[in-house]
Write a protein that holds these residues in place. Sequence first.
Motif, PDB file in Angstrom:
ATOM      1  N   PRO A   1       0.802  -1.226   0.000  1.00  0.00           N
ATOM      2  CA  PRO A   1       0.000   0.000   0.000  1.00  0.00           C
ATOM      3  C   PRO A   1       0.839   1.282   0.000  1.00  0.00           C
ATOM      4  N   ARG A   2       1.891   1.343   0.813  1.00  0.00           N
ATOM      5  CA  ARG A   2       2.708   2.563   0.841  1.00  0.00           C
ATOM      6  C   ARG A   2       3.375   2.808  -0.511  1.00  0.00           C
ATOM      7  N   TRP A   3       3.832   1.723  -1.148  1.00  0.00           N
ATOM      8  CA  TRP A   3       4.468   1.891  -2.463  1.00  0.00           C
ATOM      9  C   TRP A   3       3.445   2.424  -3.468  1.00  0.00           C
ATOM     10  N   ALA A   4       2.278   1.797  -3.502  1.00  0.00           N
ATOM     11  CA  ALA A   4       1.264   2.183  -4.484  1.00  0.00           C
ATOM     12  C   ALA A   4       0.777   3.612  -4.286  1.00  0.00           C
ATOM     13  N   LEU A   5       0.624   4.022  -3.037  1.00  0.00           N
ATOM     14  CA  LEU A   5       0.074   5.343  -2.741  1.00  0.00           C
ATOM     15  C   LEU A   5       1.139   6.421  -2.558  1.00  0.00           C
ATOM     16  N   GLY A   6       2.404   5.988  -2.429  1.00  0.00           N
ATOM     17  CA  GLY A   6       3.475   6.955  -2.212  1.00  0.00           C
ATOM     18  C   GLY A   6       4.548   6.889  -3.273  1.00  0.00           C
ATOM     19  N   ALA A   7       5.289   5.790  -3.298  1.00  0.00           N
ATOM     20  CA  ALA A   7       6.421   5.682  -4.212  1.00  0.00           C
ATOM     21  C   ALA A   7       6.018   5.798  -5.675  1.00  0.00           C
ATOM     22  N   GLU A   8       4.794   5.354  -5.998  1.00  0.00           N
ATOM     23  CA  GLU A   8       4.377   5.423  -7.396  1.00  0.00           C
ATOM     24  C   GLU A   8       4.203   6.856  -7.904  1.00  0.00           C
ATOM     25  N   LEU A   9       4.180   7.826  -7.018  1.00  0.00           N
ATOM     26  CA  LEU A   9       4.213   9.217  -7.488  1.00  0.00           C
ATOM     27  C   LEU A   9       5.417   9.432  -8.396  1.00  0.00           C
TER      28      LEU A   9
ATOM     29  N   GLY B   1       6.926  15.290 -11.877  1.00  0.00           N
ATOM     30  CA  GLY B   1       5.770  15.992 -11.352  1.00  0.00           C
ATOM     31  C   GLY B   1       5.719  16.131  -9.847  1.00  0.00           C
ATOM     32  N   ILE B   2       6.793  15.767  -9.163  1.00  0.00           N
ATOM     33  CA  ILE B   2       6.869  15.942  -7.707  1.00  0.00           C
ATOM     34  C   ILE B   2       7.450  17.322  -7.443  1.00  0.00           C
ATOM     35  N   THR B   3       6.644  18.212  -6.894  1.00  0.00           N
ATOM     36  CA  THR B   3       7.057  19.614  -6.760  1.00  0.00           C
ATOM     37  C   THR B   3       7.053  20.135  -5.334  1.00  0.00           C
ATOM     38  N   GLY B   4       6.391  19.471  -4.406  1.00  0.00           N
ATOM     39  CA  GLY B   4       6.281  20.000  -3.049  1.00  0.00           C
ATOM     40  C   GLY B   4       6.783  19.045  -1.998  1.00  0.00           C
ATOM     41  N   PRO B   5       7.034  19.537  -0.787  1.00  0.00           N
ATOM     42  CA  PRO B   5       7.539  18.682   0.299  1.00  0.00           C
ATOM     43  C   PRO B   5       6.627  17.499   0.614  1.00  0.00           C
ATOM     44  N   ALA B   6       5.315  17.703   0.629  1.00  0.00           N
ATOM     45  CA  ALA B   6       4.404  16.611   0.982  1.00  0.00           C
ATOM     46  C   ALA B   6       4.493  15.474  -0.026  1.00  0.00           C
ATOM     47  N   GLN B   7       4.555  15.807  -1.309  1.00  0.00           N
ATOM     48  CA  GLN B   7       4.682  14.772  -2.334  1.00  0.00           C
ATOM     49  C   GLN B   7       6.010  14.035  -2.203  1.00  0.00           C
ATOM     50  N   LEU B   8       7.068  14.788  -1.957  1.00  0.00           N
ATOM     51  CA  LEU B   8       8.384  14.177  -1.848  1.00  0.00           C
ATOM     52  C   LEU B   8       8.448  13.219  -0.663  1.00  0.00           C
TER      53      LEU B   8
ATOM     54  N   TYR C   1       6.458  10.042  -1.470  1.00  0.00           N
ATOM     55  CA  TYR C   1       7.236   9.174  -2.340  1.00  0.00           C
ATOM     56  C   TYR C   1       8.318   8.447  -1.539  1.00  0.00           C
ATOM     57  N   ARG C   2       9.096   9.202  -0.778  1.00  0.00           N
ATOM     58  CA  ARG C   2      10.253   8.599  -0.107  1.00  0.00           C
ATOM     59  C   ARG C   2       9.840   7.595   0.950  1.00  0.00           C
ATOM     60  N   LEU C   3       8.829   7.913   1.749  1.00  0.00           N
ATOM     61  CA  LEU C   3       8.408   7.003   2.813  1.00  0.00           C
ATOM     62  C   LEU C   3       7.639   5.798   2.267  1.00  0.00           C
ATOM     63  N   GLY C   4       7.326   5.814   0.980  1.00  0.00           N
ATOM     64  CA  GLY C   4       6.731   4.643   0.354  1.00  0.00           C
ATOM     65  C   GLY C   4       7.736   3.562   0.037  1.00  0.00           C
TER      66      GLY C   4
ATOM     67  N   TYR D   1      11.452  17.670  -8.675  1.00  0.00           N
ATOM     68  CA  TYR D   1      12.287  16.481  -8.561  1.00  0.00           C
ATOM     69  C   TYR D   1      12.486  15.886  -9.952  1.00  0.00           C
ATOM     70  N   ARG D   2      13.735  15.800 -10.383  1.00  0.00           N
ATOM     71  CA  ARG D   2      14.056  15.302 -11.715  1.00  0.00           C
ATOM     72  C   ARG D   2      15.155  14.245 -11.604  1.00  0.00           C
ATOM     73  N   PRO D   3      14.783  13.024 -11.262  1.00  0.00           N
ATOM     74  CA  PRO D   3      15.800  11.977 -11.125  1.00  0.00           C
ATOM     75  C   PRO D   3      16.442  11.646 -12.467  1.00  0.00           C
ATOM     76  N   SER D   4      17.672  11.196 -12.395  1.00  0.00           N
ATOM     77  CA  SER D   4      18.383  10.736 -13.584  1.00  0.00           C
ATOM     78  C   SER D   4      18.071   9.257 -13.793  1.00  0.00           C
ATOM     79  N   VAL D   5      17.581   8.921 -14.971  1.00  0.00           N
ATOM     80  CA  VAL D   5      17.159   7.553 -15.258  1.00  0.00           C
ATOM     81  C   VAL D   5      17.894   7.048 -16.496  1.00  0.00           C
ATOM     82  N   VAL D   6      18.388   5.819 -16.418  1.00  0.00           N
ATOM     83  CA  VAL D   6      19.015   5.160 -17.557  1.00  0.00           C
ATOM     84  C   VAL D   6      17.974   4.244 -18.199  1.00  0.00           C
ATOM     85  N   PHE D   7      17.670   4.489 -19.472  1.00  0.00           N
ATOM     86  CA  PHE D   7      16.701   3.700 -20.210  1.00  0.00           C
ATOM     87  C   PHE D   7      17.421   2.794 -21.206  1.00  0.00           C
ATOM     88  N   LEU D   8      16.913   1.589 -21.343  1.00  0.00           N
ATOM     89  CA  LEU D   8      17.423   0.639 -22.351  1.00  0.00           C
ATOM     90  C   LEU D   8      16.302   0.243 -23.287  1.00  0.00           C
TER      91      LEU D   8
END
Length: 259
Positions: free
Chosen positions: A11-19, A200-207, A210-213, A247-254
Motif C-alpha cells: 500500500p505505501r508503495w502504491a500510494l506513495g512511491a508510485e508518485l 511531477g513531484i514539486t512540493g515537500p508533501a509529495q516528496l 514518495y520517499r516514505l513509500g 524532482y528530476r531523477p536521472s534515469v538510464v533507459f534501455l
Amino acid sequence: MPEDHYALSGPRWALGAELLYRPIAAALVATSPHPLTGRIVLDAGAGTGAVSAALRQRRARVLALDLSHAMLAWRAAARPPCAVADIRAVPLPAGAVDDCAAAFVLNHLTDPAAGLAELARVTRPGGAILAAVFGNDSHSEARDRIDAAALAAGWQVPAWYREIKTTAAPILGTAVTMAAAARAATLTHVHAEERQLDVGITGPAQLVRYRLGHPIFAPWLDALGPHRAAHFATQAEQSIATPPPPYRPSVVFLRAVTP
C-alpha cells in the motif's frame, strides 16, 4: 527464492512511491520500437503495477512477475495475470511473450546481464526488451534531508539496502554500462540513454510520500504506528524548509531487441 524485502510495502508503495514510478513507467513504455497493441508483454519486477498500467494503456496484453507476493496483491482483482518468481528464473517457456519490460529490478542484480538474458530467453525473436534504472548521478538534497530526519528519529538503513546500493545498483548506472550488459546478453539494436525526467513531484508533501513509500522504511514506520508515523511525515516535510525544486531523477533507459 531470495528474501522478500518488499513484503510490508504494497500500500505505501502504491500510494506513495508510485508518485515517482508512474511517470517513469510511462516514459519507459514510450520507448518501445513498435506498437504494443495486442502484443503479450511481460512486466518483470511489476511491483504494484505502474508499468503494467502503462502497457495496458497501449493495449498490450500483460503478464506480471515479481518476487513479492505483497506487491502483486495490491488491488489484484484489477491487475493482469501474475506470478511470484525471480527474474533470473522466469517460469515461462522460451519465446512465450512478444516483449518484456523491466523497471527498477535489474539494478538489484549483481549480474544484470544474466537477468537480461533470461528476459531474452522468454521473448520471441525480434521482440523488444525495455528496462530502466536510476543513474549513478541521480541525487536529491531534499530527499537526503528526509533520510537524515528519519535517522535522527531512530530509523536505521537496512543492511540489504546498503548492499544493493554498493554492489548491484552502480553496475547499470550509466548508459555505457547498461548497453554493455545488454550486449553481453546477446541483445541487438541496443540503445541506452541517461536523462533527467520531470516526474511531477514539486512540493515537500509529495516528496515525503514518495520517499516514505520505499520498503526501507516499512518496518520502522509499522513499529511507530499510524499516529507517530504521520507525525514523523510532518516533521520530514518541515525538514525540507523551503519548497524544493522539481524532482528530476536521472534515469538510464534501455531499448533492445532479441536476436
